[in-house]
Design a protein around this motif. Structure first.
Motif, PDB file in Angstrom:
ATOM      1  N   ALA B 170       0.840  -1.201   0.000  1.00 47.36           N
ATOM      2  CA  ALA B 170       0.000   0.000   0.000  1.00 47.36           C
ATOM      3  C   ALA B 170       0.873   1.248   0.000  1.00 47.36           C
ATOM      4  O   ALA B 170       0.517   2.268  -0.598  1.00 47.36           O
ATOM      5  CB  ALA B 170      -0.931  -0.014   1.212  1.00 47.36           C
ATOM      6  N   MET B 172       3.659   1.581  -1.559  1.00 41.42           N
ATOM      7  CA  MET B 172       4.092   1.805  -2.941  1.00 41.42           C
ATOM      8  C   MET B 172       2.969   2.433  -3.752  1.00 41.42           C
ATOM      9  O   MET B 172       3.206   3.299  -4.601  1.00 41.42           O
ATOM     10  CB  MET B 172       4.516   0.477  -3.566  1.00 41.42           C
ATOM     11  CG  MET B 172       5.711  -0.118  -2.838  1.00 41.42           C
ATOM     12  SD  MET B 172       6.190  -1.722  -3.496  1.00 41.42           S
ATOM     13  CE  MET B 172       7.021  -1.169  -4.975  1.00 41.42           C
ATOM     14  N   ASP B 173       1.764   1.984  -3.499  1.00 42.74           N
ATOM     15  CA  ASP B 173       0.598   2.548  -4.183  1.00 42.74           C
ATOM     16  C   ASP B 173       0.472   4.035  -3.833  1.00 42.74           C
ATOM     17  O   ASP B 173       0.356   4.895  -4.711  1.00 42.74           O
ATOM     18  CB  ASP B 173      -0.646   1.765  -3.745  1.00 42.74           C
ATOM     19  CG  ASP B 173      -1.890   2.101  -4.554  1.00 42.74           C
ATOM     20  OD1 ASP B 173      -2.199   3.294  -4.684  1.00 42.74           O
ATOM     21  OD2 ASP B 173      -2.569   1.183  -5.018  1.00 42.74           O
ATOM     22  N   LEU B 174       0.555   4.328  -2.545  1.00 47.99           N
ATOM     23  CA  LEU B 174       0.424   5.719  -2.093  1.00 47.99           C
ATOM     24  C   LEU B 174       1.503   6.603  -2.711  1.00 47.99           C
ATOM     25  O   LEU B 174       1.224   7.724  -3.151  1.00 47.99           O
ATOM     26  CB  LEU B 174       0.513   5.779  -0.567  1.00 47.99           C
ATOM     27  CG  LEU B 174       0.319   7.163   0.032  1.00 47.99           C
ATOM     28  CD1 LEU B 174      -1.143   7.578  -0.036  1.00 47.99           C
ATOM     29  CD2 LEU B 174       0.817   7.219   1.471  1.00 47.99           C
ATOM     30  N   ALA B 175       2.730   6.080  -2.740  1.00 46.91           N
ATOM     31  CA  ALA B 175       3.827   6.870  -3.317  1.00 46.91           C
ATOM     32  C   ALA B 175       3.532   7.187  -4.782  1.00 46.91           C
ATOM     33  O   ALA B 175       3.799   8.296  -5.256  1.00 46.91           O
ATOM     34  CB  ALA B 175       5.143   6.111  -3.186  1.00 46.91           C
ATOM     35  N   SER B 178       0.958  10.132  -5.110  1.00 45.10           N
ATOM     36  CA  SER B 178       1.202  11.388  -4.395  1.00 45.10           C
ATOM     37  C   SER B 178       1.857  12.398  -5.310  1.00 45.10           C
ATOM     38  O   SER B 178       3.005  12.240  -5.709  1.00 45.10           O
ATOM     39  CB  SER B 178       2.089  11.123  -3.180  1.00 45.10           C
ATOM     40  OG  SER B 178       1.400  10.268  -2.296  1.00 45.10           O
ATOM     41  N   ARG B 183      -0.687  13.345   0.846  1.00 51.08           N
ATOM     42  CA  ARG B 183      -1.587  12.205   0.989  1.00 51.08           C
ATOM     43  C   ARG B 183      -1.137  11.365   2.167  1.00 51.08           C
ATOM     44  O   ARG B 183       0.057  11.190   2.392  1.00 51.08           O
ATOM     45  CB  ARG B 183      -1.506  11.297  -0.245  1.00 51.08           C
ATOM     46  CG  ARG B 183      -2.506  11.641  -1.326  1.00 51.08           C
ATOM     47  CD  ARG B 183      -2.357  10.694  -2.493  1.00 51.08           C
ATOM     48  NE  ARG B 183      -3.093  11.222  -3.613  1.00 51.08           N
ATOM     49  CZ  ARG B 183      -4.283  10.761  -4.018  1.00 51.08           C
ATOM     50  NH1 ARG B 183      -4.846   9.739  -3.411  1.00 51.08           N
ATOM     51  NH2 ARG B 183      -4.905  11.306  -5.031  1.00 51.08           N
ATOM     52  N   PHE B 185      -1.902   7.559   4.276  1.00 54.30           N
ATOM     53  CA  PHE B 185      -2.538   6.243   4.316  1.00 54.30           C
ATOM     54  C   PHE B 185      -2.350   5.694   5.717  1.00 54.30           C
ATOM     55  O   PHE B 185      -1.237   5.697   6.257  1.00 54.30           O
ATOM     56  CB  PHE B 185      -1.902   5.306   3.289  1.00 54.30           C
ATOM     57  CG  PHE B 185      -2.362   3.889   3.426  1.00 54.30           C
ATOM     58  CD1 PHE B 185      -3.635   3.513   2.993  1.00 54.30           C
ATOM     59  CD2 PHE B 185      -1.544   2.919   4.001  1.00 54.30           C
ATOM     60  CE1 PHE B 185      -4.075   2.198   3.120  1.00 54.30           C
ATOM     61  CE2 PHE B 185      -1.982   1.608   4.133  1.00 54.30           C
ATOM     62  CZ  PHE B 185      -3.251   1.250   3.692  1.00 54.30           C
ATOM     63  N   LEU B 187      -3.057   2.344   8.136  1.00 60.03           N
ATOM     64  CA  LEU B 187      -3.374   0.908   8.211  1.00 60.03           C
ATOM     65  C   LEU B 187      -3.673   0.564   9.666  1.00 60.03           C
ATOM     66  O   LEU B 187      -2.809   0.724  10.527  1.00 60.03           O
ATOM     67  CB  LEU B 187      -2.186   0.083   7.707  1.00 60.03           C
ATOM     68  CG  LEU B 187      -2.314  -1.441   7.824  1.00 60.03           C
ATOM     69  CD1 LEU B 187      -3.416  -1.975   6.915  1.00 60.03           C
ATOM     70  CD2 LEU B 187      -0.978  -2.112   7.472  1.00 60.03           C
ATOM     71  N   GLN B 276      -9.525   4.834  11.166  1.00 60.92           N
ATOM     72  CA  GLN B 276     -10.402   5.822  10.553  1.00 60.92           C
ATOM     73  C   GLN B 276     -10.317   7.144  11.327  1.00 60.92           C
ATOM     74  O   GLN B 276     -10.246   8.226  10.743  1.00 60.92           O
ATOM     75  CB  GLN B 276     -11.811   5.249  10.599  1.00 60.92           C
ATOM     76  CG  GLN B 276     -12.857   6.028   9.893  1.00 60.92           C
ATOM     77  CD  GLN B 276     -14.206   5.307   9.965  1.00 60.92           C
ATOM     78  OE1 GLN B 276     -14.354   4.312  10.669  1.00 60.92           O
ATOM     79  NE2 GLN B 276     -15.173   5.823   9.238  1.00 60.92           N
ATOM     80  N   ARG B 280      -8.987  10.628   9.852  1.00 62.27           N
ATOM     81  CA  ARG B 280      -9.851  11.818   9.842  1.00 62.27           C
ATOM     82  C   ARG B 280      -9.245  12.976  10.611  1.00 62.27           C
ATOM     83  O   ARG B 280      -9.421  14.136  10.237  1.00 62.27           O
ATOM     84  CB  ARG B 280     -11.203  11.472  10.458  1.00 62.27           C
ATOM     85  CG  ARG B 280     -12.112  10.790   9.475  1.00 62.27           C
ATOM     86  CD  ARG B 280     -13.440  10.553  10.149  1.00 62.27           C
ATOM     87  NE  ARG B 280     -14.375   9.936   9.237  1.00 62.27           N
ATOM     88  CZ  ARG B 280     -15.357   9.145   9.616  1.00 62.27           C
ATOM     89  NH1 ARG B 280     -15.537   8.872  10.893  1.00 62.27           N
ATOM     90  NH2 ARG B 280     -16.168   8.630   8.734  1.00 62.27           N
ATOM     91  N   HIS B 291      -6.613   8.079   3.150  1.00 60.81           N
ATOM     92  CA  HIS B 291      -7.133   6.741   2.917  1.00 60.81           C
ATOM     93  C   HIS B 291      -6.845   5.914   4.156  1.00 60.81           C
ATOM     94  O   HIS B 291      -5.842   6.126   4.826  1.00 60.81           O
ATOM     95  CB  HIS B 291      -6.402   6.089   1.726  1.00 60.81           C
ATOM     96  CG  HIS B 291      -7.111   6.269   0.432  1.00 60.81           C
ATOM     97  ND1 HIS B 291      -7.662   5.237  -0.273  1.00 60.81           N
ATOM     98  CD2 HIS B 291      -7.338   7.383  -0.296  1.00 60.81           C
ATOM     99  CE1 HIS B 291      -8.212   5.696  -1.385  1.00 60.81           C
ATOM    100  NE2 HIS B 291      -8.033   6.998  -1.426  1.00 60.81           N
ATOM    101  N   TRP B 292      -7.725   4.978   4.449  1.00 58.50           N
ATOM    102  CA  TRP B 292      -7.394   4.056   5.546  1.00 58.50           C
ATOM    103  C   TRP B 292      -7.852   2.654   5.172  1.00 58.50           C
ATOM    104  O   TRP B 292      -8.814   2.476   4.437  1.00 58.50           O
ATOM    105  CB  TRP B 292      -8.007   4.474   6.888  1.00 58.50           C
ATOM    106  CG  TRP B 292      -9.500   4.387   6.961  1.00 58.50           C
ATOM    107  CD1 TRP B 292     -10.247   3.308   7.343  1.00 58.50           C
ATOM    108  CD2 TRP B 292     -10.444   5.437   6.662  1.00 58.50           C
ATOM    109  NE1 TRP B 292     -11.591   3.626   7.297  1.00 58.50           N
ATOM    110  CE2 TRP B 292     -11.738   4.910   6.881  1.00 58.50           C
ATOM    111  CE3 TRP B 292     -10.313   6.759   6.245  1.00 58.50           C
ATOM    112  CZ2 TRP B 292     -12.891   5.667   6.684  1.00 58.50           C
ATOM    113  CZ3 TRP B 292     -11.473   7.500   6.038  1.00 58.50           C
ATOM    114  CH2 TRP B 292     -12.727   6.959   6.263  1.00 58.50           C
ATOM    115  N   ALA B 293      -7.118   1.671   5.699  1.00 59.74           N
ATOM    116  CA  ALA B 293      -7.460   0.265   5.472  1.00 59.74           C
ATOM    117  C   ALA B 293      -7.605  -0.425   6.813  1.00 59.74           C
ATOM    118  O   ALA B 293      -6.860  -0.140   7.756  1.00 59.74           O
ATOM    119  CB  ALA B 293      -6.369  -0.429   4.658  1.00 59.74           C
TER     120      ALA B 293
END
Lengths: 418, 418
Positions: B170, B172-175, B178, B183, B185, B187, B276, B280, B291-293
């Motif tokens: 995740a 890597m996705d966020l990077a 951005s 941004r 993230f 977890l 979350q 927030r 984003h949160w997971a």
């Protein structure tokens, strides 16, 4: 044949296999040295093209390209940015073509979803208008599987494999934990308008009627509290537990997102994801214990759980895009064409990006069960091959090995973007 | 030697490898035919023992045991149920020992966490009090890694591998996503009181300072909004993005759970998970995209991503538990004892369940960085071997193959539970 340079860029939400498309494009481009000179990437999609923020892929050797193909996320950086209509912002196009000209870009590959196909169409038309010689190609990717004109979208199969595996495994956990009181588990997956990923979790059941997921909520079907709750109760009364997959974008009949309307036991209005809202609704109305999972980025970045079929699709569209480019087929996108479900056979054909730009391919009615709470056998036949096959990949220290590719910056030739 | 029957049961939150412990216990018990007759399981832990809801493992052949060992969730069913103190509820113990006697149970193996060790201690004492010949053994498992007396808990290594892989991917996705705006993230991982799983995500960084996770929030450290937000801002200003791992149970200095206090932009009070809430908070105070997971059950059921080290631990404690049982070592638990970090060497030793029941092993201070927002090198040295090694497993139709074990019910010999 004039030798021109190629520019590749990534756009929109990234996937577990978008870099496989990039690697295949680079490999294929290197096999056309008469047509293609340097192979550049833009950082963060069209933003990088506008900013003249380019990188050179020349330093990537075969091992690095192999590693890149098995690396999730967008190695070049992605963006969520649409070009303005040319009439509204001619300066934007001036700048873009100045950058393309400064680096003698003759081929532009844009790897994205529906919006990116629109960008390709715009750039293609703008190039023609100004007499700039360019072949612009759209290359499909999206975990949402909503690109028109293609049987499926590279990136979807791996995210589908992740979501279905998650439902399978979490369902087993829930079954273990369910004793006397009812328990529910809700898995929220991506999909604002198209429920493909939610539908894919149906694969976890392997055709067994009582196996998870028991209910699938798609954005294509208006959410009906009462019908849904009645079904949950029915399942819990039979099995002791119930599993639900929810697309993040489910809406009520009045068009409002379910995630905007939440119910807690005390009547407070809550904001939350659709999965959380649905789980709370069940708890508030039926009293069952509730758990919910929101994998978020994890579902589209799961390089450790790539579908071999999806990886093959991703490579194929990258390779085909370059072949189309070299053949001068402007403004097309390589699409996956299915020839047979079982054995699964497919090929790649070009489609006109102008015919598909900005469209959204939703889950069709014949894939949705009549009660709107699950999918049909036809959906399963469609989905099954897309998650098939596992990829053997390198690990290091117990985690997937994702070496960062060496992508040095291309020296700038223009003054900074105004 | 009198031949007696063995009863195995699972308790508490299940794991990806608890069934490997079961399989090893069954295999080992079969190698002691002079001491052990039938090998039974109780459905849903001690609840099944009380309800005389037992199953027979005799039908599991070698292939079935191998498959069982690679199947997540609790194949026998688990429970969250504690026996009452004997003085409070003598009827409960009457019933339990009536069931044990009716099926000639001489060995009881309880596979669970801290609370289960208490159950073992109670049953052992009660057996002695009434002169019922029983060897009761605790067998450790928990993704929380909080069992005292053991270097680690089977189940943790696989959940840690899942959580660290998720943060790596995740991140890597966020990077990729951005660009100009910040941004974040977040977890959220399991851990109400012990932050072991959150700490394990530090492995994703592989020692690189600027790699995800940038911040780790542990329940062992009181949550300080201002210090946290300052750190997030610092990271975003340097990198453009920031990743945060949050234990579900983080609390403020006043002892209140962070998940109970949420901030949205409009000042509404929100209920949600800690992840979350933290996401927030960042959005409300710093304005970054968030984003949160929340992987929830997915993190402890990920049979597709088992740590080979963890699997070996899980098998070893199952085998050792039976050896202790046959040797008459009542009221002990096989514990993992670490002999060296690198190369990783370990062994299994019995510890007295009465010394560890109901305790909780938290992340120790020397594993937590001085600012409370990350872990130390000592923590990484401890964690590293636990996620090591991948397990080659069967797949079917693109998903892990988890065949249901054949576990026929043992005919009842008693009237139903009063």
């Amino acid at each position: 044949m004039t030798r021109r340079n190629l520019l590749y860029a990534q756009s929109g939400g990234v996937t577990a296999v978008i870099n496989a498309t990039a690697a295949a494009a680079i490999e294929t481009a290197r096999r056309h040295p008469q047509a293609i000179g340097a192979i550049y990437g833009a950082r963060h999609g069209i933003l990088g093209a506008l900013a003249e923020d380019l990188v050179d892929t020349a330093a990537l050797d075969d091992a690095a390209l192999q590693a890149l193909a098995l690396t999730p996320g967008g190695a070049f950086g992605s963006c969520r940015f649409d070009l303005d209509p040319p009439a509204d912002n001619p300066a934007q196009y001036e700048r873009l073509f100045a950058v393309l000209a400064a680096h003698d870009i003759g081929y532009f590959l844009y790897n994205g979803g529906n919006g990116s196909m629109d960008t390709v169409a715009k750039i293609s038309a703008a190039a023609r208008d100004r007499g700039y010689p360019l072949v612009a190609i759209g290359v499909p990717k999206t975990v949402d599987n909503d690109i028109e004109g293609s049987d499926c979208s590279p990136g979807f199969g791996s995210a589908a494999k992740y979501a279905a595996t998650g439902m399978l495994e979490a369902g087993m956990d829930l079954a273990s934990m369910s004793t006397r009181k009812g328990r529910v588990f809700v898995l929220e997956v991506m999909g604002r308008n198209a429920g493909w990923l939610a539908a894919a979790t149906a694969l976890a059941a392997r055709g067994q009627e009582d196996a998870p997921p028991h209910i699938i909520l798609l954005p294509e079907v208006p959410f009906d509290d009462e019908a849904f709750l009645a079904r949950v109760q029915q399942v819990v009364e039979r099995l002791g537990y119930c599993t639900v997959t929810v697309s993040e974008g489910i809406r009520r009949a009045d068009g409002s997102l379910v995630m905007e309307q939440d119910h807690d036991a005390k009547g407070h209005v809550q904001l939350g994801g659709a999965g959380q809202c649905v789980a709370r609704l069940i708890h508030a109305r039926l009293g069952y214990k509730h758990h919910w999972a929101i994998p978020d980025y994890l579902q589209r970045a799961a390089g450790h759980l790539v579908s071999a079929t999806d990886l093959a699709h991703a490579r194929a569209v990258g390779a085909a895009a370059v072949e189309y480019a070299v053949a001068g087929r402007d403004a097309v996108m390589p699409a996956i064409v299915r020839e047979s479900d079982e054995p699964y056979r497919w090929t790649v054909e070009p489609v006109d990006v102008r015919a598909i730009a900005n469209l959204e391919r939703l889950v069709p009615p014949h894939f949705i069960r009549e009660d709107g709470l699950h999918v049909t056998g036809a959906a399963l036949r469609y989905l099954r091959p897309l998650v098939e096959g596992e990829v053997v990949r390198p690990w290091r220290g117990g985690l997937p090995d994702y070496p960062a590719p060496g992508l040095p910056a291309v020296p700038r030739r223009l003054p900074p973007q105004p």
